[in-house]
Scaffold this motif. Sequence first.
Motif, mmCIF file in Angstrom:
data_model
loop_
_atom_site.group_PDB
_atom_site.id
_atom_site.type_symbol
_atom_site.label_atom_id
_atom_site.label_comp_id
_atom_site.label_asym_id
_atom_site.label_seq_id
_atom_site.Cartn_x
_atom_site.Cartn_y
_atom_site.Cartn_z
ATOM 1 N N ILE A 81 49.054 38.123 24.199
ATOM 2 C CA ILE A 81 48.652 39.403 24.787
ATOM 3 C C ILE A 81 48.252 39.095 26.224
ATOM 4 O O ILE A 81 47.172 38.580 26.489
ATOM 5 C CB ILE A 81 47.496 40.032 23.994
ATOM 6 N N ASN A 82 49.128 39.397 27.152
ATOM 7 C CA ASN A 82 48.984 38.893 28.507
ATOM 8 C C ASN A 82 49.262 39.986 29.542
ATOM 9 O O ASN A 82 50.268 40.691 29.465
ATOM 10 C CB ASN A 82 49.962 37.725 28.726
ATOM 11 N N GLY A 83 48.349 40.114 30.491
ATOM 12 C CA GLY A 83 48.612 40.930 31.657
ATOM 13 C C GLY A 83 48.652 42.420 31.420
ATOM 14 O O GLY A 83 49.231 43.158 32.227
ATOM 15 N N ASN A 84 48.033 42.869 30.351
ATOM 16 C CA ASN A 84 48.039 44.296 30.042
ATOM 17 C C ASN A 84 46.864 45.001 30.716
ATOM 18 O O ASN A 84 45.790 44.422 30.906
ATOM 19 C CB ASN A 84 47.966 44.505 28.529
ATOM 20 N N ASN A 85 47.063 46.252 31.019
ATOM 21 C CA ASN A 85 45.992 47.109 31.523
ATOM 22 C C ASN A 85 45.611 48.057 30.390
ATOM 23 O O ASN A 85 46.394 48.934 30.010
ATOM 24 C CB ASN A 85 46.477 47.881 32.742
ATOM 25 N N ASN A 135 43.327 43.393 31.889
ATOM 26 C CA ASN A 135 42.252 44.244 32.381
ATOM 27 C C ASN A 135 41.869 45.181 31.250
ATOM 28 O O ASN A 135 42.652 46.055 30.853
ATOM 29 C CB ASN A 135 42.709 45.031 33.607
ATOM 30 N N VAL A 136 40.671 44.982 30.717
ATOM 31 C CA VAL A 136 40.206 45.749 29.559
ATOM 32 C C VAL A 136 38.968 46.513 30.006
ATOM 33 O O VAL A 136 37.884 45.941 30.132
ATOM 34 C CB VAL A 136 39.897 44.827 28.367
ATOM 35 N N SER A 137 39.114 47.800 30.248
ATOM 36 C CA SER A 137 38.015 48.514 30.903
ATOM 37 C C SER A 137 37.854 49.933 30.380
ATOM 38 O O SER A 137 38.818 50.571 29.929
ATOM 39 C CB SER A 137 38.247 48.546 32.414
ATOM 40 N N SER A 138 36.623 50.390 30.414
ATOM 41 C CA SER A 138 36.255 51.795 30.174
ATOM 42 C C SER A 138 36.724 52.309 28.821
ATOM 43 O O SER A 138 36.996 53.495 28.656
ATOM 44 C CB SER A 138 36.809 52.693 31.299
ATOM 45 N N ILE A 159 40.472 33.663 24.323
ATOM 46 C CA ILE A 159 40.243 34.820 25.202
ATOM 47 C C ILE A 159 39.915 34.255 26.573
ATOM 48 O O ILE A 159 38.829 33.706 26.784
ATOM 49 C CB ILE A 159 39.097 35.695 24.677
ATOM 50 N N THR A 160 40.846 34.367 27.510
ATOM 51 C CA THR A 160 40.663 33.690 28.775
ATOM 52 C C THR A 160 41.188 34.500 29.948
ATOM 53 O O THR A 160 42.185 35.227 29.825
ATOM 54 C CB THR A 160 41.346 32.298 28.735
ATOM 55 N N ASN A 161 40.485 34.379 31.073
ATOM 56 C CA ASN A 161 40.931 34.956 32.349
ATOM 57 C C ASN A 161 41.130 36.470 32.295
ATOM 58 O O ASN A 161 41.981 37.003 33.014
ATOM 59 C CB ASN A 161 42.225 34.285 32.815
ATOM 60 N N ASN A 162 40.356 37.136 31.475
ATOM 61 C CA ASN A 162 40.433 38.592 31.412
ATOM 62 C C ASN A 162 39.364 39.223 32.301
ATOM 63 O O ASN A 162 38.308 38.644 32.540
ATOM 64 C CB ASN A 162 40.233 39.074 29.970
ATOM 65 N N THR A 163 39.647 40.432 32.739
ATOM 66 C CA THR A 163 38.630 41.272 33.361
ATOM 67 C C THR A 163 38.169 42.277 32.309
ATOM 68 O O THR A 163 38.971 43.064 31.800
ATOM 69 C CB THR A 163 39.198 42.006 34.584
ATOM 70 N N VAL A 164 36.905 42.215 31.972
ATOM 71 C CA VAL A 164 36.319 43.104 30.961
ATOM 72 C C VAL A 164 35.255 43.922 31.682
ATOM 73 O O VAL A 164 34.230 43.397 32.106
ATOM 74 C CB VAL A 164 35.727 42.299 29.791
ATOM 75 N N LEU A 165 35.506 45.226 31.800
ATOM 76 C CA LEU A 165 34.712 46.030 32.712
ATOM 77 C C LEU A 165 34.284 47.353 32.089
ATOM 78 O O LEU A 165 35.116 48.129 31.600
ATOM 79 C CB LEU A 165 35.539 46.303 33.979
ATOM 80 N N SER A 166 32.995 47.605 32.052
ATOM 81 C CA SER A 166 32.420 48.941 31.800
ATOM 82 C C SER A 166 32.950 49.590 30.530
ATOM 83 O O SER A 166 33.196 50.795 30.488
ATOM 84 C CB SER A 166 32.681 49.861 33.002
ATOM 85 N N ASN A 167 33.110 48.797 29.464
ATOM 86 C CA ASN A 167 33.377 49.418 28.171
ATOM 87 C C ASN A 167 32.073 49.993 27.641
ATOM 88 O O ASN A 167 30.991 49.480 27.904
ATOM 89 C CB ASN A 167 33.974 48.382 27.227
#
Length: 835
Positions: free
Chosen positions: A244-248, A272-275, A291-299
């Motif tokens: 699972i790579n590079g998904n928004n 990018n896993v956000s909101s 689970i590596t190098n992900n952006t996890v933002l404001s969930n």
Amino acid sequence: MINRLPSIGIVCLLVIVGFVGFFNFESENAHGTLVGGPISPPGEIWDLAGSPYIVVGDVIVLSGAILTIEPGVEVKFDGYYSIYVDGNLSAVGNKISGINITSNKITPLLSDWRNIQINSTGHAEIKYCDITYGSCGIYLDSSSNNNITNNKVHSNDYSGIYLDSSSNNNITSNQIYNQSDSSGDGIYLYSSSNNNITSNQIYNHSNGVGILLDSSSNNNIINNNITSNYEGIYLLFSSNSNMINGNNIFLNKGAGIYFWWFPSNNIITNNNVSSNSYCGIYLAYSSNNIITNNTVLSNNEWGIWLYRTSNNSIANNNITNDGVFIKGNQLSHYNTHTIPDNNTVNDRPLFYYKDSNGINIDGISLGQVILANCTNVNVKNLQINKTDVGIELAYSMNINITGNNISNNDVLGIYLDSASNTKITNNNISSNELIGIILYSSSNIDITNNDISSNLNDGIKSWFCSSVDIINNNISSNKMRGITIHGPPSSYNSITNNNISSNLEEGIYLRWSSNHTITNNNISNNGEGIQLDFQSNDNTIADNNVSNNKYGIRVLSSSNNNMIISNKISSNNVEGINLSSSSNNKIYHNNIINNLNQAYDDTNFGNQWDNGYPSGGNYWSDYDGVDYYKGPNQDILGGDGIGDTPYAIDDDSRDNYPLVVPIGNYIFLYEGWNLISIPYIQSNTNVGDVLSSINGSYKAVQWYNTMDDNDHWKHNCSLKPSHLNDFHDIDHTIGFWIYITEQGGISFEYFGIPPFENMIITLYPGWNLVGYPSSSNKTRTMALNNIIFEQDLNAIWTYDASTQTWDEIEEFDYFEVGRGYYINSKYERVWDVPP
């Protein structure tokens, strides 16, 4: 006749076909080519000239046949039919001229037709098609090496694209979306492997999943945009070794990425896993994932949540307004993960320690702390905000959490699971989005001197814990309960000396919890003060001030054998004390004052509202009885502080010995003259200050001064000019008269410091008007202590305002706290009054 038969048959056939065509198209579409049935080799071409093609039965592309649908063609299904492909399907449009595959109804609905189904011997190239209103748009059944690219697959009932036991397919650059009320999924893989799902736009499956893998492995889910679904990407059962790579992945109603029941060896990277409304990445019962190098933002709640998982690696993630939360039921769920401090939470390192001893974390700039199987750790002077859980510790002991500011976090301030011998002291734990402190299966926990306020659920919530001491905290303005203690088992916890105020629901709530003590708390302005619910037995509620709540104290649902004693329960808006379906509770020595309804006991299953004679029952502010008599039957002349008639709560519940004077620092003063003293030491002896609780309810105070032969009587009268008053100070050594103007009398609350050692009063020859500065009633011999009555004294008298009679203190009579006494001394003596 024979010659005419063929021509007649042809005419009849044309008439029938024309009638059928007229019947189908008059209400739906008056033009088009009817199709249905098998397509044999070499196949068919559906071209623009014959469009629209009206499917009036299942189309079956036989093995060896090719069905070619050219750009610009419309294919409309006139019933619940499919295109089955055992041969080849080439439905290839282009950017300018696409292919429209849809329902033939004027007002189409979901599942008007079935699907395009590619079977095990079939192959499909589907490109630039708009596929709508089927049950499932495209269905691959044990099929491989298909290319499904650049299509719009939307408004289908079940799944946009469904892969069943299919492999090595390429699903790329499609738009897959649904009506907002559909429960269908975008792409569903069942028992399928080695498929590439790349660069798709998958959205608006509000009750379904963007991409769902069920028992599917070795698939690549890369560079997709997945939004506004219920779950974004969902791996179920043994879906292993997927990339699972590079998904928004954003704005989904549940989790962005959700693993459930044993997916393992998957890689989640560079997403990018956000909101998302529930969780960014949620792994449950899943192990050995990366689970590596992900952006996890404001969930909205959790950033990365590991639930009953082990051996996962979480590295080099950038986590903002989120964090990492671990929850399990055994040690391996906590201490087998690899979580280095190259993960950042709000641009600060995440500290995860496992199997460590003797760590000191003091004043460091960090984003979150997780301790697993650690001992002897100090966590001090940290500022942790806007993560999921500020501090988490599990299977750890001898931890000190001190002086931290843990506020404005997405879910929890502090979380303890299976912890012991831990101190949480002097922290600010406020404005967290769920609970300030949550304890789970922990013991010997001290929560002391913290400010736990304005959390959006409970201040403190304890599940299955024992020997938890909650002391001297401010627990206020939480949006649900101040403190919740939940079992079973949950026992031997103490809640003491806390300010528990302005919580929206209960100040203290016990559920299936027994053998706790709730003492000396100020519990005010909550929805309910204290509630015992669902078999909360053998608890002690004592010496609390419970005021201005909806209910003061409620005991419900077979909560039995509890003690409710020595509380002040006042000004509650519905009821002071409420007992429902609960038995053998004891309620006595409480001050029950000015509640809208003082008490309720639905059936009185052996509940006891007094402690017998002479101990007595409760003080009720609306009790209208008198105290002229004493004794177990209240038939001996003379007051004893107990009303002469019972206080009726209802037909079968009564306080047989109601108190006429409040328990505690109160003296009941009758209308007219009373002879009293102040048993506590006063820091300010000014008459007005000492008597401040009854200002306006008395008009005169006077004292007999043995030493002033010129003028023994000293006065302070509200009717006199102040310069004519000569009595200005009251201390613990004197007795004095006070004239009460309040009709029926009034309760006088006194303040000061209780006497903890002998108090000295000098007795002069003749009559002395003195106080009795002690904390308990004592017999004459015990109270006089160092003085022998007949040897040193002639007489001791007091005045009973309840009967307006004088009483001489005989050998077995008691000196009573709050009374004043005339003592006639033979000599000058120093009286050591015992405390």
